[in-house]
Structure formats: C-alpha cells, structure tokens
Design a protein around this motif. Structure first.
Motif, PDB file in Angstrom:
ATOM      1  N   PRO A  41       0.805  -1.232   0.000  1.00  0.00           N
ATOM      2  CA  PRO A  41       0.000   0.000   0.000  1.00  0.00           C
ATOM      3  C   PRO A  41       0.835   1.277   0.000  1.00  0.00           C
ATOM      4  O   PRO A  41       0.383   2.313  -0.510  1.00  0.00           O
ATOM      5  N   ASP A  42       2.058   1.236   0.578  1.00  0.00           N
ATOM      6  CA  ASP A  42       2.868   2.452   0.632  1.00  0.00           C
ATOM      7  C   ASP A  42       3.778   2.626  -0.583  1.00  0.00           C
ATOM      8  O   ASP A  42       4.549   3.591  -0.646  1.00  0.00           O
ATOM      9  N   ASP A  43       3.715   1.715  -1.554  1.00  0.00           N
ATOM     10  CA  ASP A  43       4.450   1.929  -2.799  1.00  0.00           C
ATOM     11  C   ASP A  43       3.785   3.058  -3.595  1.00  0.00           C
ATOM     12  O   ASP A  43       2.556   3.138  -3.655  1.00  0.00           O
ATOM     13  N   ARG A  44       4.614   3.894  -4.215  1.00  0.00           N
ATOM     14  CA  ARG A  44       4.093   5.101  -4.847  1.00  0.00           C
ATOM     15  C   ARG A  44       4.233   5.044  -6.363  1.00  0.00           C
ATOM     16  O   ARG A  44       5.098   4.336  -6.891  1.00  0.00           O
ATOM     17  N   PRO A  45       3.422   5.802  -7.085  1.00  0.00           N
ATOM     18  CA  PRO A  45       3.535   5.826  -8.540  1.00  0.00           C
ATOM     19  C   PRO A  45       4.921   6.227  -9.032  1.00  0.00           C
ATOM     20  O   PRO A  45       5.392   5.703 -10.040  1.00  0.00           O
ATOM     21  N   GLU A  46       5.601   7.121  -8.298  1.00  0.00           N
ATOM     22  CA  GLU A  46       6.937   7.531  -8.734  1.00  0.00           C
ATOM     23  C   GLU A  46       7.947   6.389  -8.606  1.00  0.00           C
ATOM     24  O   GLU A  46       8.939   6.362  -9.333  1.00  0.00           O
ATOM     25  N   HIS A  47       7.691   5.447  -7.693  1.00  0.00           N
ATOM     26  CA  HIS A  47       8.553   4.272  -7.608  1.00  0.00           C
ATOM     27  C   HIS A  47       8.423   3.424  -8.866  1.00  0.00           C
ATOM     28  O   HIS A  47       9.419   2.925  -9.399  1.00  0.00           O
ATOM     29  N   VAL A  48       7.202   3.267  -9.326  1.00  0.00           N
ATOM     30  CA  VAL A  48       6.969   2.513 -10.572  1.00  0.00           C
ATOM     31  C   VAL A  48       7.613   3.237 -11.745  1.00  0.00           C
ATOM     32  O   VAL A  48       8.259   2.616 -12.601  1.00  0.00           O
ATOM     33  N   ARG A  49       7.466   4.552 -11.800  1.00  0.00           N
ATOM     34  CA  ARG A  49       8.042   5.322 -12.906  1.00  0.00           C
ATOM     35  C   ARG A  49       9.563   5.196 -12.926  1.00  0.00           C
ATOM     36  O   ARG A  49      10.184   5.169 -14.009  1.00  0.00           O
ATOM     37  N   THR A  50      10.178   5.131 -11.760  1.00  0.00           N
ATOM     38  CA  THR A  50      11.637   4.948 -11.718  1.00  0.00           C
ATOM     39  C   THR A  50      12.028   3.638 -12.386  1.00  0.00           C
ATOM     40  O   THR A  50      12.973   3.591 -13.182  1.00  0.00           O
ATOM     41  N   LEU A  51      11.311   2.564 -12.094  1.00  0.00           N
ATOM     42  CA  LEU A  51      11.636   1.257 -12.670  1.00  0.00           C
ATOM     43  C   LEU A  51      11.325   1.206 -14.168  1.00  0.00           C
ATOM     44  O   LEU A  51      11.955   0.452 -14.918  1.00  0.00           O
ATOM     45  N   GLU A  52      10.373   2.008 -14.608  1.00  0.00           N
ATOM     46  CA  GLU A  52      10.038   2.038 -16.034  1.00  0.00           C
ATOM     47  C   GLU A  52      11.180   2.604 -16.876  1.00  0.00           C
ATOM     48  O   GLU A  52      11.176   2.435 -18.106  1.00  0.00           O
ATOM     49  N   ARG A  53      12.154   3.239 -16.249  1.00  0.00           N
ATOM     50  CA  ARG A  53      13.322   3.711 -16.995  1.00  0.00           C
ATOM     51  C   ARG A  53      14.110   2.550 -17.579  1.00  0.00           C
ATOM     52  O   ARG A  53      14.792   2.699 -18.592  1.00  0.00           O
ATOM     53  N   TRP A  54      14.039   1.383 -16.935  1.00  0.00           N
ATOM     54  CA  TRP A  54      14.807   0.228 -17.397  1.00  0.00           C
ATOM     55  C   TRP A  54      13.930  -0.876 -18.000  1.00  0.00           C
ATOM     56  O   TRP A  54      14.412  -1.640 -18.824  1.00  0.00           O
ATOM     57  N   CYS A  55      12.694  -0.945 -17.602  1.00  0.00           N
ATOM     58  CA  CYS A  55      11.840  -2.055 -18.034  1.00  0.00           C
ATOM     59  C   CYS A  55      10.980  -1.661 -19.229  1.00  0.00           C
ATOM     60  O   CYS A  55      10.607  -0.502 -19.389  1.00  0.00           O
ATOM     61  N   ARG A  56      10.653  -2.655 -20.030  1.00  0.00           N
ATOM     62  CA  ARG A  56       9.711  -2.417 -21.121  1.00  0.00           C
ATOM     63  C   ARG A  56       8.365  -1.987 -20.559  1.00  0.00           C
ATOM     64  O   ARG A  56       7.709  -1.074 -21.077  1.00  0.00           O
ATOM     65  N   SER A  57       7.945  -2.652 -19.477  1.00  0.00           N
ATOM     66  CA  SER A  57       6.746  -2.250 -18.759  1.00  0.00           C
ATOM     67  C   SER A  57       6.828  -2.786 -17.335  1.00  0.00           C
ATOM     68  O   SER A  57       7.563  -3.733 -17.051  1.00  0.00           O
ATOM     69  N   VAL A  58       6.079  -2.141 -16.440  1.00  0.00           N
ATOM     70  CA  VAL A  58       6.003  -2.561 -15.043  1.00  0.00           C
ATOM     71  C   VAL A  58       4.532  -2.778 -14.715  1.00  0.00           C
ATOM     72  O   VAL A  58       3.715  -1.864 -14.838  1.00  0.00           O
ATOM     73  N   VAL A  59       4.211  -3.995 -14.302  1.00  0.00           N
ATOM     74  CA  VAL A  59       2.837  -4.363 -13.945  1.00  0.00           C
ATOM     75  C   VAL A  59       2.832  -4.728 -12.471  1.00  0.00           C
ATOM     76  O   VAL A  59       3.669  -5.515 -12.014  1.00  0.00           O
ATOM     77  N   THR A  60       1.906  -4.154 -11.702  1.00  0.00           N
ATOM     78  CA  THR A  60       1.850  -4.423 -10.266  1.00  0.00           C
ATOM     79  C   THR A  60       0.540  -5.112  -9.892  1.00  0.00           C
ATOM     80  O   THR A  60      -0.510  -4.870 -10.501  1.00  0.00           O
ATOM     81  N   VAL A  61       0.633  -5.954  -8.872  1.00  0.00           N
ATOM     82  CA  VAL A  61      -0.532  -6.634  -8.293  1.00  0.00           C
ATOM     83  C   VAL A  61      -0.532  -6.313  -6.805  1.00  0.00           C
ATOM     84  O   VAL A  61       0.469  -6.550  -6.121  1.00  0.00           O
ATOM     85  N   PRO A  62      -1.613  -5.756  -6.264  1.00  0.00           N
ATOM     86  CA  PRO A  62      -1.615  -5.369  -4.844  1.00  0.00           C
ATOM     87  C   PRO A  62      -1.433  -6.579  -3.918  1.00  0.00           C
ATOM     88  O   PRO A  62      -1.954  -7.664  -4.187  1.00  0.00           O
ATOM     89  N   ILE A  63      -0.675  -6.374  -2.848  1.00  0.00           N
ATOM     90  CA  ILE A  63      -0.552  -7.379  -1.794  1.00  0.00           C
ATOM     91  C   ILE A  63      -1.766  -7.248  -0.879  1.00  0.00           C
ATOM     92  O   ILE A  63      -2.064  -6.158  -0.373  1.00  0.00           O
TER      93      ILE A  63
END
Length: 410
Positions: free
Chosen positions: A44-66
């Motif tokens: 729940p405390d993961d933020r959209p900017e964390h995903v955007r950081t990883l998108e710099r290296w990945c083709r795409s980032v898909v998340t599933v809530p815990i």
C-alpha cells in the motif's frame, strides 16, 4: 531475450535486501541487452513515482496489490496446519498474480521467466515459458528451523519446526522444476540440494551492491552503534533483543557516550518499553538495563534516507542468531566504510575475515568486548572499515559480479 521478471516486492526504493538483489539483477539483465517486463506485488505504501523509476529500465512494469490481514493469516495458518503446504507459501499465494502471468504470456511471447525468491514459484508454474530461472536469496526453511532452536516456548518451537519441515520439502521440489536455480550462498545451496549439486544448473551468484553510490560517511567523532533492518523480520527482532538484553548494558557502561540507534520499521513492544523514559525494561544479562542505559537507545522507525545517522555511526552491529542467505546490511556498512561487529551466522556467506574487514563474536561477553574495542580504538576501527570497503569493491560490486548472470542466460 524477452524476460518476464516476477518479484515479490516492487524493487524500489532500495531500502531492503530483497529489493537490492532484485533491482541490480534487473539492471544487469537490461544492460546485457535483454528486454525485461517486470511483474511484481505492490504494498500500500508503494508510490507511482517508484513505478516510474523502474520504467526507466523495463519495457513495462505491472503491479498486483498485496492483500494481507490478520484474519487472512489465521485462515491460511489453519489451512496450512492440515496440509503439506507451508504457511509462508500459502499466505503469499496470489490468484491475481497467477492471472497476471497467464495474461502477459498470452499477450506476448517470452523467451524466459525469472522468478525472484521462492514466493514467486507458484505464480511461475502458471506459464508455458520453456526457460525458467529461480533466484533463491536463501534457503527459506533454515529461518524457522534456526528460530526454533532459540525458542523457549514449546508450542512456538513445535510450530516453527513443523513449518521448517514443510518448507524444506517444498523447496526441494520447487528447485527441480526450474531450468536454473541461482543461489546466493554455497551454504544454502548445499542445505537444499546437497553438496553434489551441479554448478551449471545451480550456479552461485552472491548479492551485490553499488559501492560507488554509497560513499564513506563517517565523521571524525562518531558515537552511534547502529542496527539497520526491519524488525518485522523475526531474525532481526530476535537478534536485536539478545543484543539489547545481554550485550548493550556492558557496552553502555564501558563507553558512556555511545548511543544504540535502531533504524527500521516494525519496532516491537518490548523495544518501545525499553526506551520509554523512566521505564527501563529488566534484562536477563548480568548487567541489567538501568535508568541511565535505557534513554541511550534511540528507535527511529523507518527512515527513508539514513545518511545523517550513518555519518554519526561508529559501528554497525549484526547480532543475528538465526536467518539464512547474505546480510545486505553488512555490504551497506562496508560500502560506507563503517566498521561492523557481527555474529558468525550474521556474516554467513560473505568473504568475512575476523580482524580484517569486520569483527566476529558469538557470545555476549566477546561481542561486547569487540564492540567496545572498535568504539575506543580509532586505528582499529579505521583498519577494519577500510578492509570492508576494499572487500565490497573487489567482490560485491554488481557491475563486476553480475556478469555471472550472462552464463545463466547464455
């Protein structure tokens, strides 16, 4: 190669050992020319900017809530008790994760599937990808097995041993289903697969960090004795309690200016009670916690950037009595050129040399004496700090070490 990378956690920010392992492996795979799609569970405390950081290296980032709660834990514990499935696996079994794997592999052809940690193995089984890799950060069954050895409660001890047996069987079955299983330490590989495990199918690749991103931080007059790690992880809480009860009173009496600093989420009730003003908790050590000792324990909780505390740190402690794998907290301390005092188990799997790049001690008196020596003798502290920095640069820099992943994916 097109790689589908499954992670139990969103590997950013780099505030936990599993995240650090996953992130730098991902970075190497991308640097080596692979195209990586990251599918991971998100807190729940993961933020959209964390995903955007990883998108710099990945083709795409898909998340599933815990999705976790106390009643879910009770339900999964009861189901595990009447089955062979370990509680730790059942608790994190995610139908949503399995559906996401099925959807992604239906929409796109992947050459390989990379499962980061044992918890991703069930989701990895829901795929037709032919080449699969499991990154085993540790032999998971060793954690409850070692916790059981120190538990005084016979019911808890029995439950932990039952969980260890289930995990041991689960791990042995799982590693045989993957094309490659990568191990962090030889000790963990031998514990699960036996000493004769082939290096081609079961290679060793240690956890590595980026020393260049962690410069030396110690100030001229550091005063903190720092423990860095989440206390929701039972081995961390167990080891810290042993240190607070049995080691810290000796150290505090010998070095009046020292402050024990505990950085990490999930501080248990006993630790908060020990630090409450005027309410020192009775300890089992010969030198009990006194009213003067208790205020010299600072509990910060989670700190996003612990730089200030590390600059004031004279020594990092790793007083672990149980656990498995490698301790990234030692690699971090080495990178920052901070002296380390650890138990032998705490330094397991590392190129640790007592007196050269850290101090090792396994009983309360020796641990206290060696920590006191580091706090009092600046020349000794500087020497083992320099040895730690040299070790991490030579053996645990991801840019050097992770070339071994090219052989896994050759």
């Amino acid at each position: 190669m097109r790689i589908l990378f499954l992670s139990q956690l969103l590997p950013w920010p780099l505030d936990a050992g599993p995240k650090i392992r996953a992130f730098y492996v991902l970075r190497h795979l991308v640097a080596a020319g692979h195209e990586v799609t990251l599918l991971c569970r998100a807190r729940p405390d993961d933020r959209p900017e964390h995903v955007r950081t990883l998108e710099r290296w990945c083709r795409s980032v898909v998340t599933v809530p815990i999705a976790r709660s106390r009643w879910r834990d009770v339900r999964d514990g009861m189901r595990s008790a009447v089955s062979r499935e370990p509680f730790l696996i059942r608790r994190d079994r995610s139908p949503a994760m399995a559906r996401a794997v099925a959807r992604l592999t239906h929409e796109r052809t992947f050459d390989a599937l990379h499962a980061d940690q044992l918890w991703m193995a069930p989701a990895a089984s829901n795929t037709t990808v032919g080449f699969t890799v499991l990154d085993q950060h540790n032999a998971v069954f060793k954690v409850p097995d070692r916790l059981a050895a120190h538990s005084r409660n016979p019911i808890v001890r029995g439950l932990l041993r039952a969980e260890a047996r289930k995990l041991a069987g689960f791990e042995r079955a799982v590693v045989d289903r993957f094309t490659r299983t990568v191990w962090v330490t030889r000790e963990d590989r031998d514990a699960v697969c036996g000493p004769g495990a082939g290096a081609d199918r079961h290679p060793l690749i240690p956890i590595a960090v980026d020393p260049s991103a962690r410069p030396a931080l110690r100030r001229p007059a550091p005063f903190r004795v720092t423990f860095l790690g989440g206390l929701h992880w039972p081995p961390n809480a167990e080891g810290l309690r042993w240190f607070v009860d049995r080691v810290w009173p000796r150290v505090a009496a010998a070095v009046p200016g020292a402050v024990l600093t505990v950085i990490g989420k999930g501080a248990p009730r006993w630790l908060r009670a020990a630090t409450a003003p005027g309410r020192p908790r009775a300890a089992t050590a010969p030198g009990r916690l006194s009213a003067a000792t208790a205020p010299r324990i600072e509990v910060t909780g989670y700190v996003a950037d612990p730089t200030r505390h590390l600059e004031e740190t004279a020594a990092c402690i790793v007083p672990l009595l149980s656990g498995a794998g490698m301790r990234v907290k030692i690699l971090d301390a080495w990178s920052h050129a901070i002296p380390v005092v650890s138990t032998t188990l705490g330094a397991e799997g590392l190129a640790a040399e007592d007196g050269e790049n850290l101090r090792l001690a396994d009983d309360e008196v020796t641990f206290a004496d060696r920590l006191i020596a580091v706090l009092r003798d600046r020349a000794l502290a500087d020497r083992i700090a320099a040895g730690g920095r040299a070790t991490v640069e030579a053996r645990y820099d991801w840019r050097r070490t992770y070339g071994a992943w090219d052989q896994v994916y050759r």
